[in-house]
Motif scaffolding. Structure first.
Motif, PDB file in Angstrom:
ATOM      1  N   SER A  70       0.854  -1.186   0.000  1.00 12.16           N
ATOM      2  CA  SER A  70       0.000   0.000   0.000  1.00 12.16           C
ATOM      3  C   SER A  70       0.888   1.233   0.000  1.00 12.16           C
ATOM      4  CB  SER A  70      -0.913   0.002   1.230  1.00 12.16           C
ATOM      5  OG  SER A  70      -1.787   1.105   1.191  1.00 12.16           O
ATOM      6  N   GLY A  71       1.043   1.824  -1.174  1.00 14.92           N
ATOM      7  CA  GLY A  71       1.810   3.058  -1.322  1.00 14.92           C
ATOM      8  C   GLY A  71       0.888   4.111  -1.896  1.00 14.92           C
ATOM      9  N   THR A  72       1.292   4.734  -3.011  1.00 15.41           N
ATOM     10  CA  THR A  72       0.380   5.632  -3.715  1.00 15.41           C
ATOM     11  C   THR A  72      -0.833   4.837  -4.187  1.00 15.41           C
ATOM     12  OG1 THR A  72       2.265   6.936  -4.469  1.00 15.41           O
ATOM     13  CG2 THR A  72       0.181   7.281  -5.605  1.00 15.41           C
ATOM     14  N   GLY A  73      -0.579   3.602  -4.686  1.00 16.78           N
ATOM     15  CA  GLY A  73      -1.640   2.671  -5.041  1.00 16.78           C
ATOM     16  C   GLY A  73      -1.611   1.484  -4.099  1.00 16.78           C
ATOM     17  N   SER A  74      -2.346   0.401  -4.432  1.00 11.90           N
ATOM     18  CA  SER A  74      -2.343  -0.750  -3.526  1.00 11.90           C
ATOM     19  C   SER A  74      -2.711  -2.027  -4.283  1.00 11.90           C
ATOM     20  CB  SER A  74      -3.334  -0.551  -2.374  1.00 11.90           C
ATOM     21  OG  SER A  74      -4.673  -0.546  -2.854  1.00 11.90           O
ATOM     22  N   ASP A 103      -7.387   0.643  -5.830  1.00  9.79           N
ATOM     23  CA  ASP A 103      -6.350   1.208  -4.940  1.00  9.79           C
ATOM     24  C   ASP A 103      -6.876   1.490  -3.533  1.00  9.79           C
ATOM     25  OD1 ASP A 103      -4.420   0.982  -6.826  1.00  9.79           O
ATOM     26  OD2 ASP A 103      -4.265   3.112  -7.293  1.00  9.79           O
ATOM     27  N   SER A 155      -4.878   2.683  -0.158  1.00  9.30           N
ATOM     28  CA  SER A 155      -3.608   3.299  -0.561  1.00  9.30           C
ATOM     29  C   SER A 155      -3.514   4.727  -0.031  1.00  9.30           C
ATOM     30  CB  SER A 155      -3.518   3.331  -2.091  1.00  9.30           C
ATOM     31  OG  SER A 155      -4.512   4.219  -2.612  1.00  9.30           O
ATOM     32  N   TYR A 170      -3.273   7.331  -1.849  1.00 11.18           N
ATOM     33  CA  TYR A 170      -4.169   8.144  -2.667  1.00 11.18           C
ATOM     34  C   TYR A 170      -5.615   8.013  -2.192  1.00 11.18           C
ATOM     35  CZ  TYR A 170      -6.714   9.914  -6.721  1.00 11.18           C
ATOM     36  OH  TYR A 170      -7.561  10.618  -7.530  1.00 11.18           O
ATOM     37  N   HIS A 171      -6.043   6.781  -1.927  1.00 10.67           N
ATOM     38  CA  HIS A 171      -7.416   6.546  -1.487  1.00 10.67           C
ATOM     39  C   HIS A 171      -7.688   7.247  -0.154  1.00 10.67           C
ATOM     40  CE1 HIS A 171     -10.635   3.801   0.285  1.00 10.67           C
ATOM     41  NE2 HIS A 171     -11.209   4.365  -0.749  1.00 10.67           N
ATOM     42  N   ALA A 213      -1.935  11.656  -2.400  1.00 11.69           N
ATOM     43  CA  ALA A 213      -1.426  10.550  -1.590  1.00 11.69           C
ATOM     44  C   ALA A 213      -0.695  11.058  -0.355  1.00 11.69           C
ATOM     45  CB  ALA A 213      -0.498   9.675  -2.419  1.00 11.69           C
ATOM     46  N   SER A 267      -2.286  11.493   3.094  1.00 11.66           N
ATOM     47  CA  SER A 267      -2.443  10.377   4.030  1.00 11.66           C
ATOM     48  C   SER A 267      -1.618  10.597   5.291  1.00 11.66           C
ATOM     49  CB  SER A 267      -2.050   9.057   3.360  1.00 11.66           C
ATOM     50  OG  SER A 267      -0.686   9.072   2.966  1.00 11.66           O
TER      51      SER A 267
END
Length: 225
Positions: A116-120, A143, A146, A148-149, A202, A205
């Motif tokens: 789980s980074g910028t996306g997942s 994602d 993540s 971003y999410h 992102a 977060s």
């Protein structure tokens, strides 16, 4: 020729490592993201070539002394011919980013790895060698969990609270500080002109995490969800 170079790149950052056949790092270089699904192809190729050349420079190694270069970058397969034109090297290949995430966490073992980074995404392997990967669909249709999410949820929840006349939360203060804004009302102008990047969203977060650590109920609910 016993040296190797790998690149692990996502939407926000890229990591390049030059290491020996014995696994000893000789050079490390970090830069911004190189995910070719969300970057201009030429920009993505430039970022990867720069990272590889910087590792060679730091390690005082010539390209001909490298045994192989392997890239773990989403969406980069179409960019590979372009990179090979500017960096002529036969043993240059690309693999899915779930491969290095799984191997980095489990080695040859079995289990489930969640990145789980910028996306997942999540990937797993059972004792019979059967593998499965879920997620990694990008910000429009996936994602979940993540950076971003989480950042997008924060913006959405704060906009909803503003509509309800609720202001002054810890989360609101931290998000506005991250975006250098004075009020949630400025979201409309600042988020869409020009469009805020995935990386910037992102990074929000971190604000959500900090607010949750301070028991902000909205931030806690975002993290739990």
């Amino acid at each position: 020729m016993s040296d190797y170079i790998i690149c692990d790149a996502g939407g926000t950052k890229a990591l390049f490592i030059l290491f020996s056949g014995q696994g000893v790092p000789k050079a490390v270089f970090r830069s911004s993201g190189a995910n070719a699904l969300f970057l201009d192809q030429e920009a993505s190729v430039r970022a990867v070539e720069t990272g590889i050349r910087e590792c060679l420079r730091q390690g005082k190694v010539g390209l001909g002394e490298v045994n192989a270069i392997v890239l773990f970058i989403p969406g980069f397969s179409d960019c590979l011919p372009m990179l090979k034109k500017s960096l002529p090297f036969d043993a240059l290949s690309i693999q899915s980013d779930h491969v290095n995430a799984s191997y980095g966490a489990l080695g040859d073992g079995v289990g489930i790895t969640i990145l789980s980074g910028t996306g997942s995404f999540a990937t797993g392997k059972d004792r019979k060698g059967k593998q499965a990967t879920v997620g990694g669909w990008g910000p429009l249709i996936g994602d979940y969990g993540s950076g971003y999410h989480i950042g997008l949820q924060a913006l959405s929840r704060l906009a909803q609270q503003a509509d309800e006349g609720k202001t002054g939360s810890v989360l609101e203060s931290l998000v506005l500080s991250h975006l250098n804004l004075d009020s949630v009302g400025q979201f409309r102008r600042s988020l869409y002109r020009p469009m805020i990047s995935r990386a910037e969203i992102a990074r929000l977060s971190f604000a959500v995490s900090e607010a949750a650590a301070k028991s902000d109920p909205l931030a806690v609910d975002i993290i739990r969800s």
